[in-house]
Design an enzyme around this catalytic site. Sequence first.
Site, PDB file in Angstrom:
ATOM      1  N   SER A 269       0.827  -1.206   0.000  1.00 46.10           N
ATOM      2  CA  SER A 269       0.000   0.000   0.000  1.00 46.10           C
ATOM      3  C   SER A 269       0.863   1.258   0.000  1.00 46.10           C
ATOM      4  O   SER A 269       1.709   1.407  -0.869  1.00 46.10           O
ATOM      5  CB  SER A 269      -0.950  -0.072   1.194  1.00 46.10           C
ATOM      6  OG  SER A 269      -2.088   0.685   0.922  1.00 46.10           O
ATOM      7  N   LYS A 273       4.170   2.030  -2.460  1.00 45.13           N
ATOM      8  CA  LYS A 273       4.589   3.228  -3.219  1.00 45.13           C
ATOM      9  C   LYS A 273       6.043   3.530  -2.829  1.00 45.13           C
ATOM     10  O   LYS A 273       6.897   3.843  -3.672  1.00 45.13           O
ATOM     11  CB  LYS A 273       3.711   4.444  -2.879  1.00 45.13           C
ATOM     12  CG  LYS A 273       2.185   4.204  -2.916  1.00 45.13           C
ATOM     13  CD  LYS A 273       1.409   5.475  -2.558  1.00 45.13           C
ATOM     14  CE  LYS A 273       0.025   5.273  -1.955  1.00 45.13           C
ATOM     15  NZ  LYS A 273      -0.975   4.545  -2.652  1.00 45.13           N
ATOM     16  N   TRP A 360      -9.961   0.391  -5.282  1.00 41.65           N
ATOM     17  CA  TRP A 360      -9.408   1.701  -4.916  1.00 41.65           C
ATOM     18  C   TRP A 360      -7.968   1.847  -5.465  1.00 41.65           C
ATOM     19  O   TRP A 360      -7.541   2.923  -5.859  1.00 41.65           O
ATOM     20  CB  TRP A 360      -9.432   1.804  -3.391  1.00 41.65           C
ATOM     21  CG  TRP A 360      -8.979   3.090  -2.769  1.00 41.65           C
ATOM     22  CD1 TRP A 360      -7.951   3.238  -1.888  1.00 41.65           C
ATOM     23  CD2 TRP A 360      -9.537   4.390  -2.923  1.00 41.65           C
ATOM     24  NE1 TRP A 360      -7.843   4.541  -1.493  1.00 41.65           N
ATOM     25  CE2 TRP A 360      -8.800   5.278  -2.109  1.00 41.65           C
ATOM     26  CE3 TRP A 360     -10.615   4.900  -3.672  1.00 41.65           C
ATOM     27  CZ2 TRP A 360      -9.074   6.644  -2.030  1.00 41.65           C
ATOM     28  CZ3 TRP A 360     -10.883   6.267  -3.591  1.00 41.65           C
ATOM     29  CH2 TRP A 360     -10.118   7.114  -2.783  1.00 41.65           C
ATOM     30  N   HIS A 411      -7.762  -5.566  -0.082  1.00 44.85           N
ATOM     31  CA  HIS A 411      -6.497  -4.855   0.098  1.00 44.85           C
ATOM     32  C   HIS A 411      -5.762  -5.420   1.324  1.00 44.85           C
ATOM     33  O   HIS A 411      -6.232  -5.274   2.453  1.00 44.85           O
ATOM     34  CB  HIS A 411      -6.869  -3.386   0.329  1.00 44.85           C
ATOM     35  CG  HIS A 411      -5.720  -2.454   0.425  1.00 44.85           C
ATOM     36  ND1 HIS A 411      -4.950  -2.122  -0.654  1.00 44.85           N
ATOM     37  CD2 HIS A 411      -5.212  -1.761   1.488  1.00 44.85           C
ATOM     38  CE1 HIS A 411      -4.023  -1.247  -0.277  1.00 44.85           C
ATOM     39  NE2 HIS A 411      -4.156  -1.023   1.027  1.00 44.85           N
TER      40      HIS A 411
HETATM   41  C1  GCU Z   1      -5.384   4.770   1.773  1.00 47.26           C
HETATM   42  C2  GCU Z   1      -4.794   5.543   0.621  1.00 47.26           C
HETATM   43  C3  GCU Z   1      -3.973   4.655  -0.300  1.00 47.26           C
HETATM   44  C4  GCU Z   1      -2.979   3.846   0.498  1.00 47.26           C
HETATM   45  C5  GCU Z   1      -3.664   3.131   1.607  1.00 47.26           C
HETATM   46  C6  GCU Z   1      -2.731   2.407   2.567  1.00 47.26           C
HETATM   47  O1  GCU Z   1      -6.372   3.896   1.311  1.00 47.26           O
HETATM   48  O2  GCU Z   1      -5.849   6.167  -0.057  1.00 47.26           O
HETATM   49  O3  GCU Z   1      -3.294   5.410  -1.268  1.00 47.26           O
HETATM   50  O4  GCU Z   1      -2.290   2.966  -0.348  1.00 47.26           O
HETATM   51  O5  GCU Z   1      -4.372   4.052   2.416  1.00 47.26           O
HETATM   52  O6  GCU Z   1      -1.577   2.733   2.660  1.00 47.26           O
HETATM   53  O7  GCU Z   1      -3.204   1.505   3.282  1.00 47.26           O
END
Ligand code: GCU
Length: 430
Positions: A269, A273, A360, A411
């Site tokens: 997540s 990144k 998402w 997720h």
């Molecule tokens: C939120 C956010 C995402 C991210 C995620 C996470 O949902 O919008 O961009 O990847 O948190 O880190 O769990």
Amino acid sequence: MPIIEFHMKRILLTGGMTALLLVLSCLVSVPARGQQPNYDESKVPSYTLPDPLVRENGKAVRSRRAWERKRRPELLSLFSDQMFGVVPPAPEGLHFKVVKVVSDAFGGLATMKEVEVCFDADETQSLLLLLFVPNAASGPVPAFLGINFRGNHATTDEPYVSLPSEERMRRYGPDYQCDPRGVQQRRWPYRDILSRGYAVATFYTGDVDPDYHDGFHNGVHGLLDGDKPRTGSSWATISAWAWGLSRALDYLETDPDVDGAKVAVIGHSRLGKTALWAGATDPRFALVISNNSGCGGAALSKRCFGETVGRINQVFPHWFCDNFKQYGGKEDTLPFDQHELLALIAPRPLYVASASEDLWADPHGEYLSLIHAAPVYRLYGEDAVTTPEMPAPGEGRMAGKTAYHLRPGPHDINIYDWSRYMDFADRFLK
Ligand code: GCU
């Protein structure tokens, strides 16, 4: 003006004022929190992806030399200036202290080390690296390195893993609450990883930069930036975390039990990144894994599917540099897209994974990004995933140096993902 607020006001207003506010709301280009994300493939706007092998001056890149000398540096500075902010080098005072060793961790399967990676000579700030190395190994082993969300102690319920000190907790900020041990152990299947002959290391986000917007005073920004005024390309939180991964690698390179040339960087997540950005900025990472990284990670921004650039900058204003904010709602003007972030990792092995219910994060956009990074792998004579159709839930693709899977479910990261990452890593790091 957030549109959600505007809707509340509209209930109280009438006539011309309402019309005026309606017009004003159309001028707000950043999608507001209340706006519905697009989950309909047929509503993805038409877009053109920039070609990673065409330079800013329009010249085609036809050799590795031209890629490495011209195009790669050009792309790296584009991502630094316009998205993540510029990552500084290792600080002068960097040093390491092994503060705890437990030689019979997991019933004798591994040795645990806790290492303070100190960012300055005075030791005012450090990250606490939790490292497990398999006891069965007869020499240095390859390793997985990733940041965790809730503290080292949350990645396992083994009682010898230290809880954060009072001083660390103060640095994590006023809202920090220490989670019980092991709350995220499902995400860190240490026994499986160690049994397969890998070391595994992690540290907590808050040790480098607490995950909230405080104007970049706390964490490593406060320590290293001093009074330097911030600019549009000053590093933000994801760059700070990526910097932390590089500092952890600085230590791993010195640890006799770890093969520093075989360290895979992994993240889920927001930390997926981060793993991608760390892999792009630090070529010492031998393999890169992005798990459900979504917007700002592997997913193509120009598709505007699920989370968008506008929304991520609004809700998480501290993750990216200020220059990135200008692209909210104007993704078509982005001079790059995320396939080029992936291309910066070539020719090193790269694994991108999505989850079928995680719309998402735009699984399709993550897959497309991977296949559009392939031309750079090809330039190196390496095979890479190029099949246009994305796999069905429960399936994956692997070709040469790149791989992808779509885990059925939400997720998350769990043993399903890790098993595939280890299969992939076996091909390159063993
Ligand atoms: C939120 C956010 C995402 C991210 C995620 C996470 O949902 O919008 O961009 O990847 O948190 O880190 O769990």
